[in-house]
Scaffold this active site. Sequence first.
Site, short mmCIF file in Angstrom:
data_model
loop_
_atom_site.label_atom_id
_atom_site.label_comp_id
_atom_site.label_asym_id
_atom_site.label_seq_id
_atom_site.Cartn_x
_atom_site.Cartn_y
_atom_site.Cartn_z
N ASP A 58 -9.45 1.80 -8.54
CA ASP A 58 -10.16 1.67 -7.25
C ASP A 58 -10.84 3.13 -6.87
O ASP A 58 -10.06 3.59 -7.26
CB ASP A 58 -9.07 1.11 -5.96
CG ASP A 58 -9.44 0.15 -4.83
OD1 ASP A 58 -10.73 -0.43 -4.93
OD2 ASP A 58 -9.32 1.15 -3.74
N GLU A 116 -12.10 4.55 -3.21
CA GLU A 116 -13.11 4.55 -1.46
C GLU A 116 -14.47 5.39 -1.07
O GLU A 116 -14.61 6.51 -2.11
CB GLU A 116 -11.75 5.28 -1.04
CG GLU A 116 -10.55 4.37 -0.18
CD GLU A 116 -10.31 3.08 -0.18
OE1 GLU A 116 -11.77 2.62 0.33
OE2 GLU A 116 -9.88 2.27 -0.82
N HIS A 141 -11.11 3.59 5.34
CA HIS A 141 -10.00 4.50 5.44
C HIS A 141 -9.39 5.38 5.43
O HIS A 141 -8.48 6.61 5.02
CB HIS A 141 -10.76 4.67 3.45
CG HIS A 141 -12.25 5.68 3.78
ND1 HIS A 141 -12.32 6.94 3.96
CD2 HIS A 141 -13.18 5.60 3.11
CE1 HIS A 141 -13.29 7.19 4.04
NE2 HIS A 141 -13.55 6.29 3.40
N HIS A 184 -7.43 0.47 3.72
CA HIS A 184 -7.87 1.05 2.34
C HIS A 184 -7.58 2.17 2.05
O HIS A 184 -7.70 3.51 2.44
CB HIS A 184 -9.45 0.97 1.92
CG HIS A 184 -9.91 -0.47 2.32
ND1 HIS A 184 -10.70 -1.27 1.56
CD2 HIS A 184 -8.89 -1.39 3.65
CE1 HIS A 184 -11.07 -2.51 2.04
NE2 HIS A 184 -10.26 -3.22 3.01
N ASP A 192 -4.05 -0.02 -3.10
CA ASP A 192 -5.09 -0.80 -3.41
C ASP A 192 -4.94 -1.07 -5.28
O ASP A 192 -5.30 -2.06 -5.19
CB ASP A 192 -6.73 -0.50 -2.90
CG ASP A 192 -6.31 -0.75 -1.48
OD1 ASP A 192 -5.67 -0.82 -1.21
OD2 ASP A 192 -7.52 -0.29 -1.37
#
Length: 256
Positions: free
Chosen positions: A7, A9, A57, A150, A155
């Site tokens: 994942d 960001e 985030h 997030h 995640d």
Amino acid sequence: MREIVLDTETTGLDPLTGDRVVEIGCIELFNRIPTGQTFHRYINPERDMPASAFEVHGLSTDFLKDKPPFAEVAEDFLAFVGDASLVIHNAAFDAAFLNSELERVGKPLIVRDRLVDTLLLARRRHPGAANRLDDLCARYGIDNTRRTKHGALLDAELLAEVYIELTGARQAALGLELVTADKTGERERITIVQVRPVPLAPRITADDLAAHRAFVATLGANAIWNEYLLETNDDVPAPLPAASAALAPLAVAAHP
């Protein structure tokens, strides 16, 4: 089979307009089982953080200003993922950002064939349902209460659990040698057998073997144990054949 659940960001939604990666989180799976190996980096995007992205985030420009740029983490990232498949929720989004960063530093791009998109898997399995990560966690009873914002590593950890549920791998298989496979309808039955590269030395003595043969002789000519009698060489037990390896100890235990 090695897979990496991944994942990211970012500072926004489109790398083509200058948005950058600010965090990468990876979880290693082997045969769909987490190994405990992870990769996690915060990255200085070398630009400001839009308020809309910060709300998602919580990574501020000030927090990221002393973190390394992507150019300094690229080698470590590529070494960790190796040639494994990359399991990503909405894979096109993360892959586009990663490839933009890799292209910027002159590294090989991630090809589409390596991507496993859990969003597509979820849509096939749950058509018409909401399939965001939070929705899937709720559907499969996965605790996501820590996910107040997030975060790439968190995640990825949640996605690894979701992926295991989506692929039906919650009951993990042992790493045994595949012998045959046949399909009945839509279900696949796998026959597996563990093969020991070096056979164990027999623990049955000549006296044990003689007692066993005497016992089998009392059962008649059609006794099934006749199919599993051990061959001997000068009264020394031979290594157990594949079929009798599991059954012979029972036979020895059975005689008076």
